[in-house]
Design a protein around this motif. Structure first.
Motif, short mmCIF file in Angstrom:
data_model
loop_
_atom_site.label_atom_id
_atom_site.label_comp_id
_atom_site.label_asym_id
_atom_site.label_seq_id
_atom_site.Cartn_x
_atom_site.Cartn_y
_atom_site.Cartn_z
N PRO A 33 -32.88 52.94 -2.54
CA PRO A 33 -31.94 53.95 -2.22
C PRO A 33 -31.91 54.60 -0.93
O PRO A 33 -30.78 55.02 -0.29
CB PRO A 33 -32.00 54.80 -3.53
N ILE A 34 -33.17 54.76 -0.65
CA ILE A 34 -33.40 55.56 0.96
C ILE A 34 -33.10 54.57 1.82
O ILE A 34 -32.32 54.97 2.76
CB ILE A 34 -34.66 55.70 1.04
N VAL A 35 -33.16 53.67 1.82
CA VAL A 35 -32.93 52.41 2.63
C VAL A 35 -31.30 52.26 2.76
O VAL A 35 -30.79 52.25 3.85
CB VAL A 35 -33.51 51.04 2.51
N LYS A 36 -30.80 52.18 1.49
CA LYS A 36 -29.32 51.90 1.38
C LYS A 36 -28.66 52.89 1.89
O LYS A 36 -27.57 53.00 2.81
CB LYS A 36 -28.92 51.69 -0.01
N VAL A 37 -28.85 54.25 1.73
CA VAL A 37 -28.38 55.45 2.41
C VAL A 37 -28.51 55.61 3.95
O VAL A 37 -27.84 55.94 4.70
CB VAL A 37 -28.89 56.60 1.66
N GLY A 38 -29.55 55.34 4.26
CA GLY A 38 -30.18 55.04 5.85
C GLY A 38 -28.93 54.19 6.43
O GLY A 38 -28.50 54.47 7.50
N ILE A 39 -28.81 52.94 5.93
CA ILE A 39 -27.97 52.04 6.53
C ILE A 39 -26.34 52.53 6.75
O ILE A 39 -25.89 52.45 7.53
CB ILE A 39 -28.02 50.43 5.82
N ILE A 40 -26.22 52.97 5.38
CA ILE A 40 -24.67 53.48 5.30
C ILE A 40 -24.75 54.73 6.42
O ILE A 40 -23.50 54.95 7.09
CB ILE A 40 -24.24 54.08 3.92
N ALA A 74 -19.74 49.05 1.84
CA ALA A 74 -19.24 48.53 0.56
C ALA A 74 -20.53 47.42 0.21
O ALA A 74 -21.07 47.36 -0.86
CB ALA A 74 -17.95 47.94 0.33
N GLY A 75 -20.57 46.58 0.88
CA GLY A 75 -21.79 45.41 0.71
C GLY A 75 -23.15 45.97 0.64
O GLY A 75 -23.78 45.78 -0.09
N THR A 76 -23.53 47.12 1.56
CA THR A 76 -24.73 47.71 1.32
C THR A 76 -25.03 48.42 -0.16
O THR A 76 -25.86 48.31 -0.65
CB THR A 76 -24.78 48.71 2.52
N LEU A 79 -25.05 45.74 -2.75
CA LEU A 79 -26.32 44.86 -2.74
C LEU A 79 -27.59 45.89 -3.07
O LEU A 79 -28.49 45.28 -3.85
CB LEU A 79 -26.50 44.34 -1.45
N GLY A 80 -27.72 46.98 -2.61
CA GLY A 80 -28.54 47.88 -3.01
C GLY A 80 -28.41 48.28 -4.35
O GLY A 80 -29.72 48.30 -4.97
N ASN A 81 -27.47 48.43 -5.00
CA ASN A 81 -27.47 48.72 -6.57
C ASN A 81 -28.07 47.51 -7.34
O ASN A 81 -28.83 47.64 -8.36
CB ASN A 81 -26.08 49.05 -6.82
N PHE A 82 -27.55 46.22 -6.81
CA PHE A 82 -28.23 45.07 -7.43
C PHE A 82 -29.70 44.95 -7.36
O PHE A 82 -30.43 44.59 -8.21
CB PHE A 82 -27.18 43.83 -6.94
N ILE A 83 -30.06 45.08 -6.17
CA ILE A 83 -31.59 45.05 -5.77
C ILE A 83 -32.38 46.33 -6.89
O ILE A 83 -33.53 45.93 -7.31
CB ILE A 83 -31.94 45.11 -4.45
N GLN A 84 -31.77 47.23 -6.74
CA GLN A 84 -32.53 48.51 -7.53
C GLN A 84 -32.32 48.07 -9.04
O GLN A 84 -33.36 48.17 -9.63
CB GLN A 84 -31.71 49.70 -7.22
#
Length: 140
Positions: A33-40, A74-76, A79-84
């Motif tokens: 989630p940290i990486v996901k929010v960082g990219i967004i 949306a993709g990030t 994909l982040g939710n799927f990986i998590q």
């Protein structure tokens, strides 16, 4: 399975729990989630964020993300939710009867059929006998 066991063995208490994932998967599921929010955040902030981070020019991957910001966000997110979700699941299906392991998907590498599971639980329950105590029955 829960409904089948409760119907086959009236009075049985079926408890559903999540089996914890390994320590590494647990740690990675906290980082995603940290990486996901960082990219967004980088996509939303635009090019102005890079000089503040000490990077003179944005990296090439930023430009490919900024072409279609909505798709990138949306993709990030998806994909982040799927990986998590993958990292938080263990794939376990463990069945215990009176504290004893009846079936383990982790050891067997397969899911039991309803008939097989009912038979395994039935065998465990018939191994218990009622012992007369002081006016009441006890399971042993």
């Amino acid at each position: 399975m829960k409904n089948m066991l409760e119907a086959a063995f009236p009075g049985i208490n079926v408890i559903l729990e999540n089996h914890p994932p390994s320590a590494l998967k647990h740690l990675l599921s906290k980082v995603v989630p940290i990486v996901k929010v960082g990219i967004i955040g980088i996509v939303v902030a635009g090019e102005q964020i890079f000089p503040r981070l000490g990077i003179a020019t944005p990296p090439s991957w930023y430009y490919s993300l900024s072409v279609n910001k909505f798709r990138s966000i949306a993709g990030t997110w998806l994909l982040g939710n799927f990986i998590q979700s993958y990292l938080q699941s263990s794939g376990a299906f463990e069945v215990y009867c009176n504290g004893e392991l009846v079936f383990s998907k982790l050891m067997e590498q397969r899911f039991p059929s309803e008939i097989e599971l009912r038979d395994l639980v039935s065998k465990r329950l018939t191994n218990f006998r009622v012992v007369s105590g002081i006016g009441e029955g006890f399971w042993s």
